[in-house]
Design an enzyme around this catalytic site. Structure first.
Site, PDB file in Angstrom:
ATOM      1  N   TYR A   1      -4.613   4.465 -11.158  1.00  0.00           N
ATOM      2  CA  TYR A   1      -3.247   4.024 -11.472  1.00  0.00           C
ATOM      3  C   TYR A   1      -2.706   2.995 -10.485  1.00  0.00           C
ATOM      4  O   TYR A   1      -1.532   2.644 -10.534  1.00  0.00           O
ATOM      5  CB  TYR A   1      -2.346   5.252 -11.675  1.00  0.00           C
ATOM      6  CG  TYR A   1      -2.743   5.923 -12.980  1.00  0.00           C
ATOM      7  CD1 TYR A   1      -2.138   5.582 -14.179  1.00  0.00           C
ATOM      8  CD2 TYR A   1      -3.830   6.814 -13.027  1.00  0.00           C
ATOM      9  CE1 TYR A   1      -2.557   6.132 -15.384  1.00  0.00           C
ATOM     10  CE2 TYR A   1      -4.255   7.371 -14.233  1.00  0.00           C
ATOM     11  CZ  TYR A   1      -3.612   7.016 -15.404  1.00  0.00           C
ATOM     12  OH  TYR A   1      -4.041   7.546 -16.608  1.00  0.00           O
TER      13      TYR A   1
ATOM     14  N   GLN B   1       9.512  15.708   3.576  1.00  0.00           N
ATOM     15  CA  GLN B   1       9.642  15.976   2.144  1.00  0.00           C
ATOM     16  C   GLN B   1       8.842  17.196   1.710  1.00  0.00           C
ATOM     17  O   GLN B   1       8.804  17.532   0.529  1.00  0.00           O
ATOM     18  CB  GLN B   1       9.187  14.741   1.347  1.00  0.00           C
ATOM     19  CG  GLN B   1      10.040  13.518   1.631  1.00  0.00           C
ATOM     20  CD  GLN B   1       9.388  12.214   1.159  1.00  0.00           C
ATOM     21  OE1 GLN B   1       8.314  12.204   0.559  1.00  0.00           O
ATOM     22  NE2 GLN B   1      10.043  11.100   1.440  1.00  0.00           N
TER      23      GLN B   1
ATOM     24  N   HIS C   1       5.418  12.470   1.030  1.00  0.00           N
ATOM     25  CA  HIS C   1       4.539  12.385  -0.142  1.00  0.00           C
ATOM     26  C   HIS C   1       3.528  13.514  -0.234  1.00  0.00           C
ATOM     27  O   HIS C   1       2.325  13.307  -0.162  1.00  0.00           O
ATOM     28  CB  HIS C   1       3.841  11.010  -0.164  1.00  0.00           C
ATOM     29  CG  HIS C   1       4.805   9.868  -0.055  1.00  0.00           C
ATOM     30  ND1 HIS C   1       4.423   8.562   0.165  1.00  0.00           N
ATOM     31  CD2 HIS C   1       6.161   9.837  -0.142  1.00  0.00           C
ATOM     32  CE1 HIS C   1       5.500   7.788   0.214  1.00  0.00           C
ATOM     33  NE2 HIS C   1       6.567   8.542   0.041  1.00  0.00           N
TER      34      HIS C   1
END
Lengths: 375, 135
Positions: free
Chosen positions: A259, A89, A155
């Protein structure tokens, strides 16, 4: 007949269960489109990042490593782009102009890089450079290189935005090492970073002076952020990130906050097995919104334009997986409706509001389109 | 007697399922890791793919008959129309930046998973000799 009826019941039940699992509000597909799409840049690759340098000129990154200057339907490769490590990616990711671009011609790039060491693999890097004659980069400077290198393909993030005070924010994903990187502020990956534009660390960053911490970190516990936007009225930084299977999130980024990835998530592994039983935990932020099933979000724009009066203040997110642009209607700090813009157009990699107020979306294998309102 | 016959018939069938050589098995194991790292997001956990978007790898007549195209696609990327099991796909699989040994491993893995069976081992040198397809 009874046999048929029971099949019907089963079918109904499974449809019901499938629907029950989808997070609200359900996505709508309008029967008629209130806009037309106009192609402004043609490209058969993956235009990852785009930024306007005037009302009609765009800089766009192609994932494979080319930075393009696009104007009047043509595109030219810009030379002297830093070496890109194209892996999974990763590749050439985002491009952003300096808030003072008109006077200093400075741009920023995030990209996958082998770095300068001999360690195999790579990690995400942030570069600064000066655009000269719309054709080459000069004064190319590395501002941040994440470490350690990894041969994992996943990622890398990444998007770049600025707050109204001129701080630069960018994101890096967990680099396929979710149990190690995102929750550890002494490691890169799974973080949103905040820097001054010269690459120095703002002294009011949350972890400055903390032993072992990466002081550029602004928030942590992220999986893979590929959309970032500065809210046009509040100046806040908004980010969305890919979840695993289910559990993509939109988050309002606050200084020093966690988060939650991978301790809490609304998603499961690609294989269908659970990652965690928890969706909430003390000390970890709940998402502003989450998607189940995943739409695979990339690119993020918040409209403040008078070109589409009914869309002002609403959020726009590309869906790689379902191949449309998602319009999220925001009222009273909540997502009250979701609709598909440009259904089936292809994998939407990016969306930006241009200086002319129109929304532009980049579609993999096709290029960049302008969304023109019919009314 | 009949039961015994069925038992031996079964046993001989199992024996016919030639086991992968240790080298191939090691490559398959490494290939599984590559698959989970680079391929699973689109082709999914059982190689089933996504209708109209990402072609299946099992079963796949394309994988069975066009190994060279599969290797070239992994090495250089794949664009345009292909027909898999009678279905036309017109997608864009970008090159993943895999090294030759990783491509060999992942091809060995997908050719020997989810019911696929091809014991002929692909080597890194096969991948090295694969050149970019003419457009």
């Amino acid at each position: 007949m009874r046999y048929l009826a029971s099949i019907g019941t089963l079918l109904g039940l499974s449809v019901f269960m499938a629907c029950a699992q989808e997070n609200v509000p359900p996505i709508q597909t309008p029967s008629t489109a209130a806009y037309t799409l106009e192609k402004v840049v043609d490209d058969s690759g993956i235009l990852w990042g785009m930024t306007f340098i005037s009302k009609t000129e765009i800089l766009a990154t192609e994932k494979g490593g080319t930075l393009y200057y696009c104007s009047a339907g043509t595109k030219q490769a810009i030379s002297n782009v830093p070496e890109v490590y194209v892996r999974g990616q990763g590749g050439l990711l985002d491009v952003a102009t300096d808030p003072d671009f008109e006077t200093n011609s400075i741009i920023y790039l995030t990209l996958s890089s082998k770095g300068r060491g001999s360690e195999p693999g790579g990690n995400t890097a942030l570069y600064k450079a000066r655009l000269v004659d719309n054709s080459r980069l000069e004064d190319v400077e590395l501002l941040y290189q994440a470490s350690p290198n990894s041969k994992k393909g996943q990622h890398w993030g990444s998007r770049i935005v600025f707050d109204p005070q001129g701080h630069l924010y960018f994101g890096i994903g967990d680099r396929g090492n979710r149990d190690v990187n995102p929750q550890d502020i002494s490691r890169d990956g799974g973080k949103i970073y905040r820097l001054n534009r010269d690459g120095s660390i703002p002294q009011d960053n949350p972890f400055v002076g903390q032993n072992g911490a990466k002081e550029a970190v602004f928030s942590y516990g992220h999986r893979n952020p590929q959309g970032m936007a500065t809210h046009p009225t509040t100046g806040e930084i908004w980010v969305h990130e890919h979840g695993p299977r289910g559990g993509d999130e939109i988050n309002r980024i606050q200084k020093g906050k966690n988060y939650g990835w991978p301790v809490i998530t609304y998603g499961i592994n690609y294989s269908g097995t659970p990652i965690t039983t928890q969706t909430k935990k003390e000390g970890m932020e709940q998402p502003f919104y989450y998607w189940v099933p995943s739409i695979a979000p990339s690119g993020f724009a918040i409209s403040d334009s008078d070109k589409y009066p009914n869309w002002r203040g609403d959020y726009f997110v590309g869906s790689l997986k379902f191949e449309y642009l998602e319009h999220l209607t925001i009222e009273n700090q909540q997502v009250v409706a979701r609709e598909k813009i440009a259904p089936n157009i292809g994998r939407v990699r990016n969306v930006q509001q241009g200086p002319d107020g129109y929304l532009y979306l980049s579609v993999e294998g096709k290029g960049i389109f302008k969304i023109v309102s019919k009314s | 007697m009949k039961k015994l016959f069925v038992f031996f018939l079964g046993l001989s069938l199992v024996a016919c399922q030639e086991q992968p050589s240790p080298e191939l098995q090691a490559s398959i194991n490494r290939g599984q890791e590559v698959y989970q790292n680079f391929c699973i997001q689109c082709h999914l956990a059982e190689g089933q793919g996504v209708p109209n978007a990402f072609p299946p790898l099992a079963p796949s007549d394309f994988l069975e008959t066009q190994t060279a195209a599969v290797i070239a696609g992994l090495k250089y990327g794949m664009q345009g129309e292909i027909v898999v099991n009678g279905q036309t796909y017109n997608g864009n699989m970008p090159a993943q930046g895999l090294e030759d040994d990783e491509i060999a491993d992942v091809v060995n893995y997908i050719r020997n998973s989810w019911g696929n069976q091809n014991r002929q081992m692909i080597l890194a040198s096969d991948v090295a000799q694969t050149s970019k397809p003419k457009p």
